[in-house]
Design a protein around this motif. Structure first.
Motif, PDB file in Angstrom:
ATOM      1  N   LEU A   2       0.831  -1.206   0.000  1.00  0.00           N
ATOM      2  CA  LEU A   2       0.000   0.000   0.000  1.00  0.00           C
ATOM      3  C   LEU A   2       0.866   1.257   0.000  1.00  0.00           C
ATOM      4  CD1 LEU A   2      -2.808  -1.017   2.524  1.00  0.00           C
ATOM      5  CD2 LEU A   2      -2.965  -0.855   0.040  1.00  0.00           C
ATOM      6  N   ALA A   3       1.950   1.217   0.756  1.00  0.00           N
ATOM      7  CA  ALA A   3       2.871   2.357   0.751  1.00  0.00           C
ATOM      8  C   ALA A   3       3.489   2.542  -0.626  1.00  0.00           C
ATOM      9  CB  ALA A   3       3.965   2.147   1.796  1.00  0.00           C
ATOM     10  N   ALA A   4       3.891   1.430  -1.260  1.00  0.00           N
ATOM     11  CA  ALA A   4       4.479   1.508  -2.589  1.00  0.00           C
ATOM     12  C   ALA A   4       3.479   2.037  -3.611  1.00  0.00           C
ATOM     13  CB  ALA A   4       4.991   0.134  -3.023  1.00  0.00           C
ATOM     14  N   ALA A   5       2.189   1.689  -3.449  1.00  0.00           N
ATOM     15  CA  ALA A   5       1.161   2.176  -4.371  1.00  0.00           C
ATOM     16  C   ALA A   5       1.070   3.693  -4.320  1.00  0.00           C
ATOM     17  CB  ALA A   5      -0.182   1.545  -4.031  1.00  0.00           C
ATOM     18  N   GLN A   6       1.133   4.238  -3.116  1.00  0.00           N
ATOM     19  CA  GLN A   6       1.090   5.701  -2.994  1.00  0.00           C
ATOM     20  C   GLN A   6       2.312   6.344  -3.627  1.00  0.00           C
ATOM     21  OE1 GLN A   6       2.495   8.640   0.183  1.00  0.00           O
ATOM     22  NE2 GLN A   6       0.691   7.682   1.071  1.00  0.00           N
ATOM     23  N   LEU A   7       3.494   5.794  -3.356  1.00  0.00           N
ATOM     24  CA  LEU A   7       4.727   6.372  -3.878  1.00  0.00           C
ATOM     25  C   LEU A   7       4.798   6.274  -5.405  1.00  0.00           C
ATOM     26  CD1 LEU A   7       7.186   4.996  -1.184  1.00  0.00           C
ATOM     27  CD2 LEU A   7       6.304   7.319  -1.375  1.00  0.00           C
ATOM     28  N   LEU A   8       4.319   5.164  -5.953  1.00  0.00           N
ATOM     29  CA  LEU A   8       4.312   5.023  -7.404  1.00  0.00           C
ATOM     30  C   LEU A   8       3.323   5.989  -8.051  1.00  0.00           C
ATOM     31  CD1 LEU A   8       4.580   1.150  -7.825  1.00  0.00           C
ATOM     32  CD2 LEU A   8       6.278   2.865  -8.481  1.00  0.00           C
ATOM     33  N   ALA A   9       2.187   6.226  -7.394  1.00  0.00           N
ATOM     34  CA  ALA A   9       1.238   7.212  -7.914  1.00  0.00           C
ATOM     35  C   ALA A   9       1.864   8.597  -7.914  1.00  0.00           C
ATOM     36  CB  ALA A   9      -0.044   7.195  -7.079  1.00  0.00           C
ATOM     37  N   THR A  10       2.597   8.913  -6.857  1.00  0.00           N
ATOM     38  CA  THR A  10       3.301  10.198  -6.801  1.00  0.00           C
ATOM     39  C   THR A  10       4.297  10.322  -7.945  1.00  0.00           C
ATOM     40  OG1 THR A  10       3.097  10.290  -4.387  1.00  0.00           O
ATOM     41  CG2 THR A  10       4.810  11.649  -5.386  1.00  0.00           C
ATOM     42  N   ALA A  11       5.079   9.261  -8.164  1.00  0.00           N
ATOM     43  CA  ALA A  11       6.084   9.285  -9.218  1.00  0.00           C
ATOM     44  C   ALA A  11       5.444   9.428 -10.597  1.00  0.00           C
ATOM     45  CB  ALA A  11       6.923   8.010  -9.159  1.00  0.00           C
ATOM     46  N   ALA A  12       4.377   8.660 -10.845  1.00  0.00           N
ATOM     47  CA  ALA A  12       3.734   8.690 -12.166  1.00  0.00           C
ATOM     48  C   ALA A  12       3.179  10.068 -12.483  1.00  0.00           C
ATOM     49  CB  ALA A  12       2.622   7.643 -12.216  1.00  0.00           C
ATOM     50  N   VAL A  13       2.490  10.674 -11.519  1.00  0.00           N
ATOM     51  CA  VAL A  13       1.894  11.989 -11.765  1.00  0.00           C
ATOM     52  C   VAL A  13       2.985  13.058 -11.899  1.00  0.00           C
ATOM     53  CG1 VAL A  13       0.434  13.789 -10.772  1.00  0.00           C
ATOM     54  CG2 VAL A  13      -0.279  11.401 -10.656  1.00  0.00           C
ATOM     55  N   ALA A  14       4.020  12.967 -11.090  1.00  0.00           N
ATOM     56  CA  ALA A  14       5.110  13.944 -11.189  1.00  0.00           C
ATOM     57  C   ALA A  14       5.765  13.898 -12.566  1.00  0.00           C
ATOM     58  CB  ALA A  14       6.140  13.690 -10.099  1.00  0.00           C
ATOM     59  N   LEU A  15       5.985  12.700 -13.092  1.00  0.00           N
ATOM     60  CA  LEU A  15       6.581  12.577 -14.428  1.00  0.00           C
ATOM     61  C   LEU A  15       5.623  13.045 -15.518  1.00  0.00           C
ATOM     62  CD1 LEU A  15       8.404   9.144 -14.051  1.00  0.00           C
ATOM     63  CD2 LEU A  15       9.483  11.386 -14.346  1.00  0.00           C
ATOM     64  N   LEU A  16       4.349  12.716 -15.387  1.00  0.00           N
ATOM     65  CA  LEU A  16       3.361  13.122 -16.385  1.00  0.00           C
ATOM     66  C   LEU A  16       3.196  14.641 -16.431  1.00  0.00           C
ATOM     67  CD1 LEU A  16       0.593  10.405 -15.871  1.00  0.00           C
ATOM     68  CD2 LEU A  16       2.068  10.684 -17.867  1.00  0.00           C
ATOM     69  N   LEU A  17       3.373  15.290 -15.298  1.00  0.00           N
ATOM     70  CA  LEU A  17       3.182  16.742 -15.229  1.00  0.00           C
ATOM     71  C   LEU A  17       4.480  17.522 -15.441  1.00  0.00           C
ATOM     72  CD1 LEU A  17       0.652  17.213 -12.283  1.00  0.00           C
ATOM     73  CD2 LEU A  17       0.205  17.308 -14.735  1.00  0.00           C
ATOM     74  N   ALA A  18       5.579  16.831 -15.747  1.00  0.00           N
ATOM     75  CA  ALA A  18       6.854  17.536 -15.905  1.00  0.00           C
ATOM     76  C   ALA A  18       6.771  18.603 -16.987  1.00  0.00           C
ATOM     77  CB  ALA A  18       7.968  16.538 -16.226  1.00  0.00           C
ATOM     78  N   ARG A  19       6.140  18.291 -18.103  1.00  0.00           N
ATOM     79  CA  ARG A  19       6.017  19.269 -19.187  1.00  0.00           C
ATOM     80  C   ARG A  19       5.064  20.393 -18.798  1.00  0.00           C
ATOM     81  NH1 ARG A  19       6.389  18.050 -25.397  1.00  0.00           N
ATOM     82  NH2 ARG A  19       5.859  20.054 -26.289  1.00  0.00           N
ATOM     83  N   ARG A  20       3.969  20.028 -18.161  1.00  0.00           N
ATOM     84  CA  ARG A  20       2.988  21.032 -17.732  1.00  0.00           C
ATOM     85  C   ARG A  20       3.567  21.955 -16.663  1.00  0.00           C
ATOM     86  NH1 ARG A  20       0.664  24.569 -16.588  1.00  0.00           N
ATOM     87  NH2 ARG A  20      -1.541  25.016 -16.207  1.00  0.00           N
TER      88      ARG A  20
END
Length: 417
Positions: free
Chosen positions: A66-84
Motif C-alpha cells: 500500500l505504501a508503494a502504491a502511494q509512492l508510485l502514484a506520486t512518481a507517475a503523476v510527477a513525471l506526467l506533469l513535468a512538461r505542464r
C-alpha cells in the motif's frame, strides 16, 4: 545520433526578456511548503507504516504494498506533469494537488477495509505528485536557483523533522490511523502557502517545438535512470536503517533512534557544507566528493563493524544524500530555467523512492548485510556518471538569458488561485 542525456547547448537557448521571480520570503515559503508536502509520503514512511498495518491489522507485506502504491502514484503523476510544470498555472495545479492529497489521506484515516485504504493511498499519491512537480519546477523560475535550491531543501528537511514525531504522537492520542490527520492537515496548510509559487514563463515554451535540445526538452532516460537509482539506494537503505542497526550492529532501539535523529541534524549541516563547497570549488567537484563519501558511508552502515562506525556512517550518509540532491536540483535549474528538468528529475526521485524499499528488502532476504553494503556503494558509483555530467554542464554554461515570468506584477507577488 543525439546524446542520450539530451544536455542542451546553452547557445541554442532562446533569448527572452524579463527576469526570474525574486526569492522573497513569500516565494521561499511557498517552495518549502510545496516540496515538503510533495515528499511527505516517502519521508514519513517509517511512521506511517504503523498506520497502514495497525488499524486494519494488515501484514507488513500488505502495508508495504500500500505504501508503494502511494509512492508510485506520486512518481507517475510527477513525471506526467513535468512538461505542464514549466508553464503558467503552477499555483492552481499545486492547490488542486493539495486538495486531492488531503482528501486521500483523510480517506485513508477513515478507511474500514484494505480496498478502501488502497484507493485512498493512490488518490493521495496522485495529489502529492502534482504538488511535487510544480513546486520543484518553481525552483528554476527564481532569480537565484542555487540559493533557492539550498534554502528549499534545508527548509523541507526541517519541516519533515517537525512532522515525524507528530504522527506517532497523534496516534497515541487518537488511536491507529489518526496520524493520517496530521498529513491531511499539512496538505491544508500547504494549500494556503503555495500561493507564492513562481509561475512558468513564456520563455519556457520557446524551445518546445525545436529539433535541438533546449529549455523545453526533457532530460534523457539515462539521466532519469541514474537519479532513480540513487534515490532507490537511499530510500531503500533508509527504510532498513533501524533493522541494520538493531539486528546487525546489535544496538538497542533507543540507541538507533538517537542515531537517526542526529543524522537528521547532520543532513542540515551537509546542505550548508555542500553549498559552500560548490561556491568555492565548483558544483561538479562538490558533487563528486559528496557521491564518493555517500557510497562509502552506505557500505559502512550495512557492513556493521561497530556501533561507532554505524553511527558516524549513518550521519555522513544522510548529510551527503541531501547535499547531492541540492546540487543536482541547482544544476538542472541552471540548464533549464523553465523547470521541466527539475520536475522530471523529481519524478525520477519519486520512482526510486517507491522501488527502493522492496528491492533492498529482497537483497537482505537472499544475501547478507555486508553484501547489501557493497551493492549500495556500487549502485551509487554507477549513478554518479550521468549526475556529474549534468553538474559540469550547468557549471560551464554561460549565464542564462533573462527569463520571462508570466503573471501579475512581482511588486505585489500576487498569484492567481
Amino acid at each position: 545520433m543525439s546524446d542520450p542525456l539530451e544536455l542542451p547547448d546553452p547557445l541554442d537557448e532562446p533569448v527572452a526578456s524579463g527576469r526570474g521571480t525574486a526569492l522573497g520570503a513569500r516565494v521561499l515559503t511557498a517552495l518549502i511548503a510545496g516540496v515538503t508536502v510533495g515528499n511527505i509520503g516517502g519521508n514519513l514512511l517509517p511512521v506511517l507504516l504503523t498506520d497502514y498495518s495497525s488499524g486494519l491489522r494488515l501484514s507488513h507485506t500488505v502495508a508495504g504494498v500500500l505504501a508503494a502504491a502511494q509512492l508510485l502514484a506520486t512518481a507517475a503523476v510527477a513525471l506526467l506533469l513535468a512538461r505542464r510544470a514549466e508553464r503558467p498555472g503552477r499555483v492552481r495545479t499545486a492547490r488542486i494537488g493539495c486538495l486531492v492529497a488531503g482528501a486521500g489521506f483523510a480517506g485513508a484515516g477513515l478507511a474500514q477495509a484494505p480496498a478502501q485504504l488502497a484507493v485512498a493511498q493512490v488518490v493521495a499519491g496522485a495529489g502529492l505528485g502534482a504538488v511535487f512537480a510544480v513546486s520543484s519546477a518553481g525552483l528554476a523560475s527564481t532569480d537565484d536557483a542555487d540559493r533557492a535550491s539550498t534554502l528549499t531543501v534545508f527548509g523541507s528537511t526541517v519541516g519533515t523533522a517537525i512532522l515525524l514525531p507528530m504522527v506517532p504522537a497523534v496516534n497515541d492520542i487518537g488511536g491507529a490511523g489518526a496520524g493520517f490527520a496530521v498529513v491531511a492537515g499539512s496538505c491544508g496548510v500547504a494549500y494556503v502557502l503555495v500561493g507564492g509559487l513562481p509561475d512558468g514563463g513564456e520563455a519556457c515554451d520557446a524551445g518546445l517545438g525545436s529539433a535541438q535540445p533546449g529549455p523545453g526538452s526533457a532530460p534523457g532516460p539515462v539521466l532519469l535512470g541514474a537519479v532513480a537509482l540513487l534515490a532507490a539506494t537511499d530510500q531503500g537503505a533508509w527504510s532498513y536503517a533501524a533493522v541494520l542497526g538493531e539486528e546487525h550492529v546489535h544496538l538497542s532501539s533507543s540507541a538507533v533512534s538517537w542515531v537517526l535523529a542526529v543524522a537528521g541534524i547532520g543532513a542540515l549541516a551537509g546542505i550548508t557544507a555542500a553549498s559552500l563547497a560548490s561556491r568555492r570549488l565548483g558544483r561538479a567537484p562538490a558533487l563528486l566528493g559528496c557521491l564518493l563519501l555517500e557510497a562509502a558511508a552506505k557500505w559502512a552502515v550495512a557492513r556493521g563493524d561497530s556501533a561507532a562506525a554505524y553511527a558516524v556512517a549513518t550521519v555522513l550518509w544522510q548529510a551527503c544524500y541531501l547535499a547531492v540532491l541540492m546540487l543536482l536540483i541547482s544544476a538542472m535549474a541552471e540548464i533549464d530555467p523553465g523547470g521541466r528538468w527539475v520536475a522530471a528529475g523529481s519524478g525520477a526521485v519519486a520512482v526510486g523512492t517507491a522501488l527502493g524499499p522492496p528491492a533492498v528488502g529482497k537483497v537482505l532476504d537472499v544475501t547478507s548485510a555486508p553484501t547489501l553494503g557493497v551493492i549500495l556503494a556500487f549502485a551509487t558509483c554507477i549513478a554518479a556518471g550521468p549526475l556529474l555530467r549534468v553538474a559540469r554542464a550547468g557549471a560551464t554554461a554561460p549565464p542564462s538569458p533573462p527569463r520571462t515570468v508570466s503573471g501579475p506584477p512581482s511588486s505585489s507577488e500576487r498569484q492567481s488561485s
